[in-house]
Scaffold this motif. Sequence first.
Motif, PDB file in Angstrom:
ATOM      1  N   VAL A  11      11.757  -4.241   2.252  1.00 52.20           N
ATOM      2  CA  VAL A  11      11.742  -3.843   0.850  1.00 52.20           C
ATOM      3  C   VAL A  11      10.478  -4.383   0.198  1.00 52.20           C
ATOM      4  CG1 VAL A  11      12.925  -4.059  -1.366  1.00 52.20           C
ATOM      5  CG2 VAL A  11      14.254  -3.892   0.749  1.00 52.20           C
ATOM      6  N   MET A  12       9.825  -3.536  -0.572  1.00 53.21           N
ATOM      7  CA  MET A  12       8.655  -3.956  -1.330  1.00 53.21           C
ATOM      8  C   MET A  12       8.990  -3.828  -2.805  1.00 53.21           C
ATOM      9  SD  MET A  12       4.888  -2.328  -1.354  1.00 53.21           S
ATOM     10  CE  MET A  12       4.145  -2.167  -2.948  1.00 53.21           C
ATOM     11  N   ILE A  13       8.731  -4.869  -3.534  1.00 53.86           N
ATOM     12  CA  ILE A  13       8.977  -4.849  -4.967  1.00 53.86           C
ATOM     13  C   ILE A  13       7.626  -4.915  -5.673  1.00 53.86           C
ATOM     14  CG2 ILE A  13      10.004  -6.065  -6.909  1.00 53.86           C
ATOM     15  CD1 ILE A  13      12.109  -7.122  -4.931  1.00 53.86           C
ATOM     16  N   ALA A  14       7.356  -3.934  -6.474  1.00 55.12           N
ATOM     17  CA  ALA A  14       6.118  -3.898  -7.247  1.00 55.12           C
ATOM     18  C   ALA A  14       6.490  -3.993  -8.719  1.00 55.12           C
ATOM     19  CB  ALA A  14       5.350  -2.616  -6.968  1.00 55.12           C
ATOM     20  N   ALA A  15       6.232  -5.132  -9.295  1.00 54.05           N
ATOM     21  CA  ALA A  15       6.611  -5.360 -10.690  1.00 54.05           C
ATOM     22  C   ALA A  15       5.620  -4.707 -11.644  1.00 54.05           C
ATOM     23  CB  ALA A  15       6.684  -6.852 -10.963  1.00 54.05           C
ATOM     24  N   GLY A  16       6.148  -4.179 -12.712  1.00 53.57           N
ATOM     25  CA  GLY A  16       5.318  -3.618 -13.766  1.00 53.57           C
ATOM     26  C   GLY A  16       5.458  -4.471 -15.012  1.00 53.57           C
ATOM     27  N   SER A  17       4.820  -4.053 -16.058  1.00 51.47           N
ATOM     28  CA  SER A  17       4.855  -4.815 -17.309  1.00 51.47           C
ATOM     29  C   SER A  17       6.195  -4.683 -18.022  1.00 51.47           C
ATOM     30  CB  SER A  17       3.750  -4.339 -18.244  1.00 51.47           C
ATOM     31  OG  SER A  17       4.040  -3.027 -18.720  1.00 51.47           O
TER      32      SER A  17
END
Length: 60
Positions: A11-17
Amino acid sequence: MREAGAPGSVVMIAAGSGRPYTETYYDDGWTAAKAWDLTTPTTALTGFTRTGAWPARTAA
């Protein structure tokens, strides 16, 4: 996992603002108007942040 022959997921988590959600999901008044009870998920996330352990699922 592949080399070990083990099944699983990555799983890859890419956080945004979160900016697109400031007037919806991040707004307590908006979620209250939806009559969403966020007590259970909030408790789970708080516990996970503190301990690193996710609570076991319970039967509905």
